[in-house]
Write an enzyme that holds these catalytic residues in place. Structure first.
Site, PDB file in Angstrom:
ATOM      1  N   HIS A 103      10.586   7.480  34.052  1.00 42.58           N
ATOM      2  CA  HIS A 103      11.633   6.450  34.069  1.00 42.58           C
ATOM      3  C   HIS A 103      12.185   6.136  35.465  1.00 42.58           C
ATOM      4  CE1 HIS A 103      11.367   6.283  29.829  1.00 42.58           C
ATOM      5  NE2 HIS A 103      12.243   7.213  29.499  1.00 42.58           N
ATOM      6  N   HIS A 135      16.443   0.986  27.378  1.00 43.67           N
ATOM      7  CA  HIS A 135      16.351   2.253  26.645  1.00 43.67           C
ATOM      8  C   HIS A 135      17.491   2.413  25.624  1.00 43.67           C
ATOM      9  CE1 HIS A 135      15.041   6.297  25.880  1.00 43.67           C
ATOM     10  NE2 HIS A 135      14.210   6.315  26.906  1.00 43.67           N
ATOM     11  N   GLU A 172      11.065   0.742  23.077  1.00 46.11           N
ATOM     12  CA  GLU A 172      11.052   0.340  24.481  1.00 46.11           C
ATOM     13  C   GLU A 172       9.811  -0.518  24.718  1.00 46.11           C
ATOM     14  OE1 GLU A 172      11.590   4.245  26.693  1.00 46.11           O
ATOM     15  OE2 GLU A 172      11.690   4.835  24.610  1.00 46.11           O
TER      16      GLU A 172
HETATM   17  C1  GLA Z   1      11.345   8.014  26.576  1.00 46.29           C
HETATM   18  C2  GLA Z   1      10.310   9.069  26.705  1.00 46.29           C
HETATM   19  C3  GLA Z   1      10.775  10.305  26.030  1.00 46.29           C
HETATM   20  C4  GLA Z   1      12.080  10.755  26.605  1.00 46.29           C
HETATM   21  C5  GLA Z   1      13.099   9.679  26.485  1.00 46.29           C
HETATM   22  C6  GLA Z   1      14.375  10.052  27.175  1.00 46.29           C
HETATM   23  O1  GLA Z   1      11.379   7.486  25.333  1.00 46.29           O
HETATM   24  O2  GLA Z   1       9.062   8.675  26.208  1.00 46.29           O
HETATM   25  O3  GLA Z   1       9.818  11.301  26.137  1.00 46.29           O
HETATM   26  O4  GLA Z   1      11.900  11.080  27.959  1.00 46.29           O
HETATM   27  O5  GLA Z   1      12.593   8.500  27.047  1.00 46.29           O
HETATM   28  O6  GLA Z   1      14.860  11.283  26.771  1.00 46.29           O
END
Ligand code: GLA
Length: 402
Positions: free
Chosen positions: A155, A229, A367
């Site tokens: 991220h 997110h 997402e």
């Molecule tokens: C995304 C990732 C997950 C996790 C979340 C945040 O969805 O794919 O594995 O890192 O973000 O916790």
């Protein structure tokens, strides 16, 4: 003390003129939807229709004043967004009986968002999801990023776009109120090459749709993959697990992952696997199956392939329905994939709005994005952005009841 004011149409018009100069400077086309005439609409509607309310949301440790913008195109839809991380703080929609509830997880105060949390509501960038071992090679040059999700990069790194303070400009058009957020990520930021100028526009419409469009330009070749997110719970952020939500994913394929959640590179048919959501069924139906992919993800944490041909056309990615309150969320996107994450790492450590304890699987994320680790997979739809090109994607979350 909270400062509260409603932005008047003439202030907004002025802001829009300033914005268009800013965009011309960047070489971007102005969004035609942003018409000044539309701002006259306010006075003709009932009290809280087409409002943009501006509240002070606190001050960062660097002394930056942060604002919370509440956008309500009608009395039946309200979305609050802060310019800290571009975070969607609340989405309030009616259930089938007209009861208004906040359906996204989050916090009441800025401090909690500055603290440790799993990207609640945030804009994620420069790169949504993982890049293997925090490394990629572009035009024969290797780049090293933070391995903030050991051994991988996650991220956008340690100080990603979720922690950036964005410039904000309220917007109006005939059927919606909006917020334009802009942010410049300097060359080398979090290890990525190129100065990246980004724009995220949220439109909150009278037909209960949240439209998000993303744009970016760069001055050197780089990778970009932006998403949002938000964690949804259509029964209310303060209710229970999302396991009884019924979901359809319009995907024939998903991306299997290794034990560090990096895609293996295969596109696997969902048929005959717990990943098959082509027909609506409960999220919790098969989540505890003895399945290697579910074990690696500790539940669902996988990319579903919405458009294998990457045509960049707006198409439906998902529909989620919560049967007790009757809320429906349809997700449409121009992106080739959607990461369905079933809130597997929520573990009661985050105390959210109104003191709510967010337990395991109390929220889910959809997402919309390009595929994880694309910089290391030449056969995935490319995430490279070069000078002169415009990165542009769009996602819509449409709310209704049945
Ligand atoms: C995304 C990732 C997950 C996790 C979340 C945040 O969805 O794919 O594995 O890192 O973000 O916790």
């Amino acid at each position: 003390m909270k400062q509260r004011c409603i932005l008047h149409p003439w202030v907004l018009s002025g802001l829009m003129v300033t914005t268009s100069f800013f965009l011309m400077g960047l070489g971007w086309a102005q969004n035609n939807d942003t018409t000044m005439a539309a701002s006259k609409i306010t006075s003709e509607r009932k009290a809280n229709a087409m409002d943009i309310i501006k509240d002070s949301f606190g001050i960062t440790s660097e002394g930056e004043a942060i604002t919370l913008y509440t956008l309500s195109p009608s009395s039946e839809f309200k979305v609050a967004i802060t310019n800290y991380g571009g975070i969607i703080v609340s989405i309030i929609t009616p259930d089938r009986d007209g009861t208004m509830t906040d359906i996204v997880l989050g916090f009441d105060d800025l401090e909690s968002y500055i603290g440790k949390h799993p990207y609640f509501g945030a804009v994620v960038g420069r790169y949504g999801n993982r890049i293997a071992n925090g490394k990629f090679t572009l035009d024969n040059k290797e780049y090293t990023l933070a391995q903030n999700n050991s051994p991988n990069h996650l991220h956008g790194g340690v100080h990603g776009f979720d922690k950036a303070v964005w410039q904000a400009e309220p917007l109006r058009r005939a059927d919606a109120v909006g917020l334009k957020l802009t942010h410049t990520s300097p060359d080398g930021n979090e290890g990525y090459p190129g100065t990246l100028q980004c724009e995220v526009i949220y439109w909150v419409t009278q037909s209960n749709t949240l439209e998000i469009s993303y744009k970016a330009v760069t001055d050197a070749p780089t990778h970009v993959n932006l998403t949002n997110h938000s964690y949804f719970n259509l029964a209310g952020h303060d209710s229970r697990t999302i396991l009884d939500h019924e979901m359809t994913l319009y995907a024939e394929y998903f991306l299997p992952i290794d034990d560090t959640s990096i895609p293996t590179g295969l596109l696997q048919p969902v048929a005959n696997t717990p990943m098959d959501f082509r027909k609506s069924r409960m999220i919790g139906d098969r989540i505890e199956d003895e399945d290697e992919q579910l074990l690696y993800g500790i539940g669902y944490d996988h990319t579903f392939v919405i458009d294998p041909e990457n045509k960049k056309e707006l198409r439906q990615a998902a529909q989620v329905y919560e049967p007790i309150h009757g809320r429906v969320m349809d997700v449409w996107t121009t992106e080739p994939g959607v990461q369905f994450y079933s809130g597997n790492f929520l573990d009661s450590t985050n105390i959210g709005k109104g003191g709510m304890v967010y337990k395991h699987r109390y929220g889910f994320c959809l997402e919309t994005q390009h595929f994880p680790d694309t910089p290391n997979h030449t056969d995935f739809p490319s995430t490279v952005l070069r000078p002169g090109e415009i990165y542009q994607t769009r996602t819509e979350y449409r709310f209704s009841t049945k």
